[in-house]
Design a protein around this motif. Structure first.
Motif, PDB file in Angstrom:
ATOM      1  N   ARG A  99      -0.971 -22.586-128.163  1.00 32.97           N
ATOM      2  CA  ARG A  99      -2.011 -22.485-129.190  1.00 32.97           C
ATOM      3  C   ARG A  99      -3.390 -22.250-128.557  1.00 32.97           C
ATOM      4  N   ALA A 121      -3.506 -18.600-127.413  1.00 29.04           N
ATOM      5  CA  ALA A 121      -3.582 -17.719-128.585  1.00 29.04           C
ATOM      6  C   ALA A 121      -4.964 -17.774-129.217  1.00 29.04           C
ATOM      7  N   ALA A 122      -5.537 -18.969-129.290  1.00 26.54           N
ATOM      8  CA  ALA A 122      -6.863 -19.115-129.887  1.00 26.54           C
ATOM      9  C   ALA A 122      -7.941 -18.418-129.065  1.00 26.54           C
ATOM     10  N   ASP A 145      -6.131 -14.525-131.312  1.00 32.17           N
ATOM     11  CA  ASP A 145      -6.710 -14.667-132.654  1.00 32.17           C
ATOM     12  C   ASP A 145      -8.101 -14.048-132.792  1.00 32.17           C
ATOM     13  N   ARG A 200      -4.722 -18.374-140.114  1.00 30.43           N
ATOM     14  CA  ARG A 200      -5.414 -19.138-139.075  1.00 30.43           C
ATOM     15  C   ARG A 200      -4.837 -18.893-137.675  1.00 30.43           C
ATOM     16  N   SER A 201      -3.567 -18.530-137.593  1.00 33.37           N
ATOM     17  CA  SER A 201      -2.925 -18.302-136.300  1.00 33.37           C
ATOM     18  C   SER A 201      -1.990 -17.104-136.428  1.00 33.37           C
ATOM     19  N   ASP A 241       1.786 -17.968-135.406  1.00 35.58           N
ATOM     20  CA  ASP A 241       2.485 -18.766-136.417  1.00 35.58           C
ATOM     21  C   ASP A 241       2.781 -17.926-137.659  1.00 35.58           C
TER      22      ASP A 241
END
Length: 419
Positions: free
Chosen positions: A161, A164-165, A169, A189-190, A193
């Motif tokens: 996460r 990815a953030a 993203d 938001r992701s 996901d």
């Protein structure tokens, strides 16, 4: 049924869809193929109805295309103009209730938007390589960095996460959420996901002996064998190549991938490495300008040769770790030196090493000496050749295209209770 195939990228992204599309057409289904305009000749030769999507070949010269962390952003930005056209094109092609949208993973967000016009539209995702499917289970690589087996799943999930953030993203979500906002849809938001919730069926296009299923892969999932597709399986080697192969010992073949136009340093190191070892070589690339200005008689340049035809005649293959090239070498039983640069290549290289089918050298560490040392390890040890031969013999036992087509037909013929 009516199948609309959607892909992007290089020939390695294209050929699996041609493999599936031809099989579905032979089973009597209507097939429309949406892909980059530059691949029109391949699709036409396969006998499929082609609809071109815009593609800018200048992306191949982007300095970050093959960067291990920034490369995905380059690919994402380059493919969005084409993907923005997807909902309108699918709406225009849609022929009725038995329509299936079979898409590249990076096309999943726009495929989801196609459901606004057709709530019951079936979507299947084609995951071309194991690393396309995020997981917390072993073996786990985050780009080029392997995660030790002792790291807990919770920490691995946090690492996924966090990366990815930071790297995915910020690039993907602004445009995606703007398109969704225009259509009155909630924000995402992701990206990772989100895209795994979109398909009604996921197709893993690699066998379980290469990557065994893990609990956090999306479900339902059908795992097939490698989609080995050759656009011209009967193509004969050129007279120059035939003469070269007959003139001496089996050579080492080098290819950085058909889409790589930034491999000058790679080929320079390769030329010095084979000279130091007294080996012959084939340099395979459509971009002659990235090779040394003059090549000795011990090196033969070819712009294109079907791997299926050439690999049985070489001593080893040095390549970038693309999933298609990796699969062809495994089929042929050819020892591999994998030199990964970005994307799925690090994971593919690690799996080749784990299988005992070859060795790996990170692209940023390539020098003539290191490449020569890696080649010596590969060709001076018979265990690699023996292991590769074992793998090649075992592949005939894997699932084929018929089971995959049947899974797609079942998906469309059995609507869910939500429809």
């Amino acid at each position: 049924m009516h199948v609309i195939l959607v892909t992007m990228g290089s020939a390695g992204d294209l050929f699996p869809f041609l493999w599936i599309g031809r099989a579905l057409r032979e089973r009597g289904h209507r097939v429309d193929f949406l892909g980059p305009e530059l691949h029109a000749l391949y699709v036409d030769a396969a006998g499929l109805t082609f609809h071109g999507l815009p593609a800018d070949p200048a992306v191949l010269d982007h300095p970050d295309l093959w960067h291990p962390t920034r490369g995905l952003a380059v690919v994402w930005d380059a493919t969005r103009p084409a993907m923005a056209q997807l909902p309108a094109m699918v709406a225009a092609l849609d022929s009725g209730k038995d329509t299936l949208l079979l898409v590249h993973p990076l096309a999943l967000p726009e495929a989801d938007l196609c459901r606004l016009n057709r709530p019951g539209l079936r979507i299947a995702a084609t995951w071309l390589a194991p690393s396309n499917l995020p997981t917390v289970h072993d073996p786990l690589l985050l780009g080029p960095w392997p995660v030790p087996t002792w790291v807990p799943h919770g920490v691995r999930r946090w690492l996924w996460r966090t990366l990815a953030a930071r790297f995915i993203d910020p690039v993907a979500l602004p445009g995606l959420n703007a398109a969704r906002q225009e259509r009155g849809l909630p924000r995402v938001r992701s990206l990772i996901d989100y895209i795994q919730t979109i398909p009604d069926l996921s197709l893993a296009l690699f066998p379980d002996w290469f990557a065994a299923p893990v609990p956090d892969w999306p479900q339902p999932l059908y795992q097939a064998g490698f989609p080995l597709y050759d656009p011209d399986p009967d193509a004969a080697p050129s007279a120059t190549l035939r003469a070269f192969l007959a003139a001496g010992a089996p050579p080492i073949m080098f290819t950085p991938g058909t889409g790589n136009r930034q491999a000058g340093r790679y080929f320079e190191a390769a030329a010095h490495a084979v000279a130091q070892l007294g080996l012959r070589a084939i340099f395979l690339t459509p971009h002659r300008e990235q090779l040394p200005g003059s090549l000795p008689p011990s090196i033969c340049w070819q712009d294109y040769v079907p791997l299926k035809a050439l690999l049985p005649h070489v001593a080893a293959l040095v390549h970038h770790g693309g999933i298609g090239t990796t699969a062809e070498a495994l089929r042929a039983g050819t020892p591999q030196l994998v030199v990964p640069l970005a994307h799925d290549q690090f994971d593919n290289a690690a799996r080749v090493v784990a299988l005992g089918a070859g060795v790996s050298l990170h692209a940023t560490k390539v020098t003539a000496r290191r490449m020569g040392d890696a080649l010596s390890t590969l060709i001076d040890n018979d265990r690699y050749a023996r292991r590769c031969a074992e793998i090649a013999r075992s592949q005939a036992q894997g699932p084929g295209i018929d089971g995959l087509c049947a899974a797609l037909e079942t998906l469309v013929s059995h609507p869910s209770s939500e429809d």
